[in-house]
Design an enzyme around this catalytic site. Structure first.
Site, short mmCIF file in Angstrom:
data_model
loop_
_atom_site.label_atom_id
_atom_site.label_comp_id
_atom_site.label_asym_id
_atom_site.label_seq_id
_atom_site.Cartn_x
_atom_site.Cartn_y
_atom_site.Cartn_z
CB CYS B 400 35.06 -9.05 7.09
SG CYS B 400 34.35 -10.58 6.46
CG ASP B 401 39.38 -11.46 6.58
OD1 ASP B 401 38.42 -12.15 6.21
OD2 ASP B 401 40.21 -10.97 5.81
CB VAL B 402 39.42 -9.22 13.02
CG1 VAL B 402 40.69 -8.77 12.31
CG2 VAL B 402 38.36 -8.15 12.96
CB SER B 441 41.16 -13.83 4.36
OG SER B 441 39.79 -14.06 4.61
#
Lengths: 96, 472
Positions: B400-402, B441
């Protein structure tokens, strides 16, 4: 005193040489690299053995033996896992 | 004369260690390097044993045999997903060994240690004990024994500062006394350091683990070096320094991959988003009306699967982005199967791997190697990022965050400025995540709301198996 100088230079030179060598390790090998250095850091096993080089009390023997056992766990475990991992990396690719 | 030979032999062993590190360029070389390093350590042990007569060799042999057998058994059984927990645990074992040895040396013959030896002994105890307890917390979190979310105490930083000051005070006392006072001060140092390690590590959460584990790698090396200064052993100092260098490099790489400083990750991490995440989840789930319906009804997301199959059929160039979610779902085998299937259908398939994907540096590579992915199609962020624009389909599995474009478009979030994989530039994006919640995050991922995105939520293993059947 020159002993201290020698020890500090050993540290500094090893750090620099290690830094230069490890900088070029590719990202895909970072996990095996950490596992390998983890095994190497258990070189403290030498320290554990050296504790037994002079007369020791029972308490010191106990602590020394614990240190040796834990370091041995770290050394053998570290090298074994690293080997298992890098073996996977270069085994034959039957599917491609 | 004798000592000169000792020096030469020590230097030769150190050079063998360097040769081992130098071989770590290719997977094949890495295996040789590992064996070379093991050989060097064996030589070092033989050298130490030949130079000293042991008091009570039986205990030494027994301790060594026990540790080795247990280490080998555990290492042969551990699965690839547990590698980070295992490595963290081993950092801890190395930390204990370092502080025990420093402690014994410091308390038994402080008279001939000299000032440098004494200070090194104190530092060896502190760093060794912090490494030990910090690693145990990290390992417990990675193994799932403790929750991975950060635990923040009230006035966390004040507690850390107090502990550091007390350590300095105890260290000062320990360096100026002998006998019983020294013993007490040393024990105090150990206790405080263990506490410091726990409090320091407990606030670091799941996705920051790669930084913590690399940092502990470095401190384990430094502890070994100080231990080496106390016992005046050059091999220990050199090996410890090399490990410290390696840990420092990995720490730096991990921090750079998140565009955060080490201080920010370890000390000043802003933990607000973790709590704000709940509110954000509601927002994004409200804007995904189909999502909740699919979850409650029995039918498995029919429409998204059809869209996914269509997109996959029409695609010429496919990039797969695995994340830690793939590891949690044990879906790496399905991911590789899909890659092979698509390749057989004549498509160009690549993997894009973000440096912080997974729970330790390079973790994703190990997981994909376990599933026998072709290493030639695995690419790191800088190599693959320019290719997303000409890519027809991106398949995201448990990441997700990446891939969160908010890192580029939105200021002031925890991931702002973090280099991301530019999945949003591709024509179609297929997301096989467990849910549409923000990543670690806590920042919402606008990619999920993009019309070109196909969301196939649920357990990645099941989702990918459905996709495999539909495509096959």
């Amino acid at each position: 005193m020159p002993d201290i100088l020698l020890m500090v230079s050993v540290f500094v030179i090893s750090f620099i040489v290690g830094y230069l060598l490890i900088s070029s390790v590719p990202a895909r090998l970072h996990t095996p690299l950490m596992s390998l250095t983890n095994a190497i850091s258990a070189v403290t096993i030498l320290g554990g053995i050296l504790l037994f080089a002079t007369e020791t009390t029972t308490a010191e023997k106990l602590l020394g033996a614990s240190a040796i056992a834990l370091a041995a766990f770290n050394v053998v475990g570290g090298f074994t896992i690293t080997d298992r991992m890098v073996k996977m990396f270069h085994r034959k690719q039957p599917n491609s | 004369m004798d000592t000169r030979w000792h020096l030469v032999i020590d230097l030769v062993i150190i050079v063998i260690f360097f040769v081992a590190m130098g071989q770590f360029r290719t997977p094949r070389g890495a295996r040789r390097g590992n064996i070379t390093a093991a050989f060097a350590l064996l030589c070092a042990m033989i050298v130490v044993l030949s130079r000293n007569t042991l008091q009570g060799p039986a205990i030494v042999i027994l301790a060594m045999a026990t540790g080795s057998v247990v280490g080998w058994l555990v290492a042969m059984r551990v699965g690839m997903i547990q590698i980070p927990a295992m490595v963290a645990f081993q950092h801890g074992a190395g930390g204990i060994a370092a502080f025990l040895i420093s402690y014994v040396e410091l308390t038994r013959n402080q008279t001939d240690l000299g000032v440098v030896g004494q200070i090194s002994g104190i530092l060896g105890i502190i760093i060794g004990a912090v490494t030990f307890s910090g690693s145990m917390v990290a390992s417990a979190k990675l193994a799932g024994i403790v929750r991975q979310t950060p635990t923040l105490l009230q006035k966390h930083n004040n507690i850390l500062a107090t502990l550091l000051l007390s350590l300095a005070a105890f260290g000062f006392v320990a360096s100026n006394t002998t006998g019983a006072t020294l013993l007490c001060a040393s024990l105090g140092l150990i206790g405080l350091s263990i506490l410091l390690g726990i409090i320091f590590a407990m606030r670091i959460g799941g996705a920051d683990m790669p930084v913590l584990i690399s940092f502990l790698n470095a401190t384990a090396g430094i502890a070994a070096s100080f231990c080496g200064i106390v016992i005046q052993n050059r091999l220990l100092i050199a090996c410890g320094a090399t490990v410290a260098a390696s840990g420092s490099i990995l720490t730096h790489v991990m921090c750079a991959a998140m565009n955060r400083s080490l201080f920010n990750v370890l000390i000043a991490a802003d933990l607000k988003p973790a709590t704000a995440a709940l509110a954000d989840t509601k927002n994004i789930e409200a804007s995904l009306p189909s999502f909740s319906i699919e979850e409650t009804t029995e039918s498995p997301a029919q429409a998204p699967l059809d869209r996914a199959v269509e997109a996959a059929r029409n695609a010429q160039k496919v990039i797969m982005i695995p994340g830690y979610g793939m590891a949690l779902a044990h879906a790496q085998f399905e991911v590789v199967e899909i890659a092979i299937l698509l390749k057989k259908q004549g498509k160009e398939v690549q993997f894009a791997i973000h440096p912080i994907a997974g729970r330790m540096p390079g973790h994703m590579h190990v997981l994909l190697a376990e599933a026998e992915a072709d290493p030639d199609i695995l690419f790191d962020l800088p190599e693959i990022n320019p290719q997303f624009q000409e890519t027809d389909l991106v398949l995201i599995v448990g990441a997700c965050d990446v891939v969160n474009p908010a890192a580029i478009t939105t200021e002031g979030t925890p991931i702002s400025g973090m280099p991301i994989l530019a999945a949003h530039e591709a024509k179609h994006v297929l997301v096989c995540n467990l849910d549409a919640r923000p990543g670690y995050s806590g920042v919402d991922n606008p990619l999920y709301l993009n019309p070109k995105t196909i969301l196939m939520l649920g357990d990645a293993k099941t989702t990918l198996n459905n996709l495999l059947q539909a495509l096959g």
